[in-house]
Design a protein around this motif. Structure first.
Motif, PDB file in Angstrom:
ATOM      1  N   GLY A  70     -35.019 -84.645 -16.628  1.00  0.00           N
ATOM      2  CA  GLY A  70     -34.398 -83.635 -17.510  1.00  0.00           C
ATOM      3  C   GLY A  70     -34.602 -82.508 -17.240  1.00  0.00           C
ATOM      4  N   LYS A  71     -35.269 -81.757 -16.508  1.00  0.00           N
ATOM      5  CA  LYS A  71     -35.526 -80.636 -16.017  1.00  0.00           C
ATOM      6  C   LYS A  71     -34.765 -80.287 -14.570  1.00  0.00           C
ATOM      7  CE  LYS A  71     -39.751 -79.602 -18.746  1.00  0.00           C
ATOM      8  NZ  LYS A  71     -41.056 -79.099 -18.578  1.00  0.00           N
ATOM      9  N   ARG A 139     -39.281 -87.441 -20.897  1.00  0.00           N
ATOM     10  CA  ARG A 139     -39.408 -86.179 -20.553  1.00  0.00           C
ATOM     11  C   ARG A 139     -40.521 -85.378 -20.858  1.00  0.00           C
ATOM     12  NH1 ARG A 139     -34.998 -87.771 -19.277  1.00  0.00           N
ATOM     13  NH2 ARG A 139     -33.008 -86.822 -19.680  1.00  0.00           N
TER      14      ARG A 139
END
Length: 256
Positions: A70-71, A139
């Motif tokens: 997610g980054k 996450r």
């Protein structure tokens, strides 16, 4: 008259049929290829350990290259995270050590059985599993290690046996099942273990096996040896050597 009769008798001498030159590699060639491919895999392992020691001796820091789901800054990890491992504070990384033998065996096996598609299969497993991990992974975590590819190759060989259904592929699938069948416990969520990488790697291997189910083993022509599995080439080479040893030139027979 005598000369004519002599020629006639000599023309009836025993003829020996020598086998035509075949495209099948000799046993010596197969041994050379085997050790060459072991050497390629060994170089990969040397690189993995070199990266580990660079971090252990604080000569480099590659932590930012892990796969962080997610980054945006974790995207490079899709490419680089398989080559990084944990336990960088110890001289012998148990994480890397546990992956070294499976990579040596499975990658060498891949080079032998699917030599023309090794790069595609490896990259497919790495990129697809890494992308799935980045999209669906937990996450706030960072994932490193080549175990996702190990699980991918395991899934690939197990599935290839089911998709191809030839004797060699089924034998390889059975061998991999015996060696790494217990690795399914790696799918279970556990603190500090990248079980999602294992799961997505295994799934990617199954898909890669489906895509290559008709690429490596089409209907083989008698001399189309390049499309055979390593073990089938080995079997043919042995049969050829046996046939050649049974066709030694016999002494010519003449009639006086």
């Amino acid at each position: 008259m005598f000369l004519s009769s002599r020629l006639s008798v000599e023309n009836r001498q025993t003829t020996v049929a020598f086998p035509q030159k075949s495209l099948i590699r000799t046993m010596a060639d197969e041994k050379f290829l085997f050790w060459k491919r072991v050497g390629i895999v060994s170089l990969l392992l040397v690189m993995l350990w070199a990266i580990h020691f660079l971090q252990y001796f604080h000569l480099a820091n590659f932590d930012q290259l892990g796969n962080m789901p997610g980054k945006v800054e974790g995207l490079p990890g899709i490419l680089f995270s398989p080559f990084l491992h944990g336990n960088t504070n110890t001289a012998v990384s148990m994480h890397l050590l546990s992956n070294s033998l499976p990579i040596l065996l499975l990658f060498t096996l891949l080079l032998h059985t699917f030599p023309r598609h090794t790069i595609f299969i490896w990259l497919f497993i790495q990129l697809v599993s890494g992308s799935l991990l980045w999209v669906f992974g937990t996450r706030g975590t960072m994932h490193v290690g080549i175990s996702g590819i190990v699980y991918g190759l395991t899934g690939f060989f197990l599935s290839s046996g089911l998709f191809l259904k030839d004797r060699t592929s089924l034998l390889i699938a059975a061998l991999v099942a015996v060696l790494y069948g217990s690795s399914v416990i790696g799918f279970l969520p556990k603190e500090g273990v990248s079980w999602q990488s294992h799961l997505f790697g295994f799934m990617s291997g199954i898909v890669a096996a489906y895509f290559t189910r008709q690429i490596n083993l089409p209907k083989v022509e008698p001399n189309d040896e390049d499309e055979l599995h390593f073990f089938e080439r080995l079997e043919r080479a042995r049969a050829q050597q046996k046939a050649e040893s049974g066709n030694e030139p016999a002494p010519s027979t003449h009639s006086n």
